[in-house]
Design an enzyme around this catalytic site. Structure first.
Site, short mmCIF file in Angstrom:
data_model
loop_
_atom_site.label_atom_id
_atom_site.label_comp_id
_atom_site.label_asym_id
_atom_site.label_seq_id
_atom_site.Cartn_x
_atom_site.Cartn_y
_atom_site.Cartn_z
N ILE A 1 20.46 15.01 -35.91
CA ILE A 1 19.66 14.31 -36.95
C ILE A 1 19.67 13.02 -36.39
O ILE A 1 20.79 12.13 -36.73
CB ILE A 1 20.35 14.49 -38.23
CG1 ILE A 1 20.19 16.07 -38.75
CG2 ILE A 1 19.35 13.63 -39.23
CD1 ILE A 1 20.52 16.07 -40.12
N PRO A 2 18.70 12.51 -35.54
CA PRO A 2 18.85 11.41 -34.85
C PRO A 2 18.72 9.85 -35.40
O PRO A 2 17.95 9.06 -35.22
CB PRO A 2 17.73 11.48 -33.56
CG PRO A 2 16.65 12.20 -34.52
CD PRO A 2 17.36 13.02 -35.52
N CYS A 3 19.85 9.43 -36.10
CA CYS A 3 20.01 8.28 -36.83
C CYS A 3 20.04 7.26 -35.92
O CYS A 3 19.97 6.15 -36.29
CB CYS A 3 21.27 8.28 -37.94
SG CYS A 3 22.75 8.75 -37.19
N HIS A 4 20.41 7.45 -34.64
CA HIS A 4 20.61 6.45 -33.56
C HIS A 4 19.19 5.99 -33.00
O HIS A 4 19.17 4.92 -32.55
CB HIS A 4 21.19 7.02 -32.18
CG HIS A 4 20.43 8.14 -31.59
ND1 HIS A 4 20.69 9.56 -32.24
CD2 HIS A 4 19.77 8.17 -30.64
CE1 HIS A 4 19.77 10.32 -31.42
NE2 HIS A 4 19.46 9.46 -30.50
#
Length: 353
Positions: free
Chosen positions: A317-320
């Site tokens: 889940i690409p919060c970056h």
């Protein structure tokens, strides 16, 4: 390809002299007088800074003609199981119910002190505590399949039911009977080029993937336990093994989309934010404001940022991929340097290895 951006030299020198572990993965140190390159945390004697060069990756140091240090082993992913310990790990996983002694370790040519230090560093517990946790995890499985608590206690090396109950409660925070109907999430560590990650899941789904040095890790694990009413035990599952394989492929630049089933319990608002994160394409970014608009709450920028920080499944889940409206990198639980490395990888600027 352009390489990763290094911090200012004076910052790296200070980190090198202090053996600052927060710079693991940010740079490697190469000693001009010996021709050896190391991790910033290497325990070897420190040379004068004027004899040290800095490189953003092990590959760059190798290409410059330096050879890897035999003490800190910079070519191995941090947290990877060393060769001398792999046989023991295989035995523990093959017989998780076994009760191990120092004599067992010595008979395999292993120093109990050396094994203890490695487990303490990598798992935050001694080898004997780790093997005890594995035994208790197996015992819980038997209890959940219908065995009574007394049978499970004596089958796993406990001389008394009270001793089993005490050990069980200390590890899992509840009694064997109360845990009978609880979900079990198995937790393991996996090595990555940016440092070890904690991975946890059931056979069916992944529940947590976090860098092991994240300050909120303990809080995230506690929240997961509360929301699921689950117990966390050491071990691996089909979901965690698949996660390890796919994360490795991601860092090698061979995988852009993950296919691991995930479960991420949270509020309705958090779920909406996390779902929008999944829609940010590989190699692209979005601002907190954009995410807020996409969920129909344009004024909730700060709340979006909080939900972003509460994400328990990093990378997948690409919060970056969420940045400030001015294009600058802002908060990331794994550290801004990791956020920068991940975005560089996805932009095709470098392969992290």
């Amino acid at each position: 390809m352009d390489g990763p951006t290094l911090p200012a030299r004076d910052i790296m020198v200070e980190a090198f002299l202090d053996r600052d572990s927060s710079f693991e993965g940010v740079f490697f140190t190469a000693v001009l007088t010996t021709g050896i390159f190391c991790r910033p945390t290497c325990g070897a004697r420190k040379p004068h800074p004027e004899h040290v060069s800095f490189y953003p990756s092990a590959r760059d140091a190798l290409q410059a003609g330096f050879r890897p240090c035999m003490r800190c082993r910079p070519l191995e992913p941090r947290g990877a199981t060393p060769v001398w310990l792999r046989g023991l790990i295989r035995e523990v996983e093959a017989q998780p119910e076994r009760k191990w002694t120092d004599g067992d370790l010595r008979s395999r040519g292993l120093s109990p002190d050396r094994v203890r230090r490695w487990f303490q560093t990598q798992h935050g517990m001694t080898f004997h505590a780790y093997s005890r946790a594995r035994r208790l995890g197996v015992a819980l499985g038997q209890i959940q399949r219908g065995d009574n608590v007394t049978q499970a206690a004596f089958a796993h090396g406990y001389d008394s039911l009270s001793g089993f109950n005490d050990a069980f409660r200390q590890l899992l925070g509840t009694s064997p009977g109360a845990a009978r109907d609880s979900a079990v999430v198995k937790v393991n560590r996996i090595p990555t080029p940016l440092g070890p990650m904690i991975v946890g899941g059931t056979e069916e789904a992944l529940y947590i993937l976090e860098f092991s040095d994240r300050r909120m890790l303990e809080t995230q694990l506690e929240r997961l336990q509360r929301r699921l009413g689950c117990v966390l035990v050491p071990g691996e599952t089909a979901a965690t093994r698949t996660t390890e394989e796919q994360v490795a492929a991601y860092f090698e630049g061979r995988l852009r989309e993950f296919s691991i089933p995930t479960e991420s319990p949270g509020t309705e608002f958090q779920q909406a934010v996390w779902e929008r994160l999944r829609e940010i394409p590989y190699g692209r970014t979005a601002s907190y404001g954009e995410i807020a608009r996409r969920i129909g709450q344009p004024a909730a920028v700060r709340a979006v940022a909080r939900a972003n920080g509460d994400n328990r499944i990093a990378i997948i889940i690409p919060c970056h991929r969420v940045i400030g409206s001015d294009g600058k990198l802002t908060g990331y639980g794994g550290g801004l340097w990791r956020k920068q490395r991940l975005l560089e990888l996805e932009a095709g600027q470098t392969v992290i290895a």
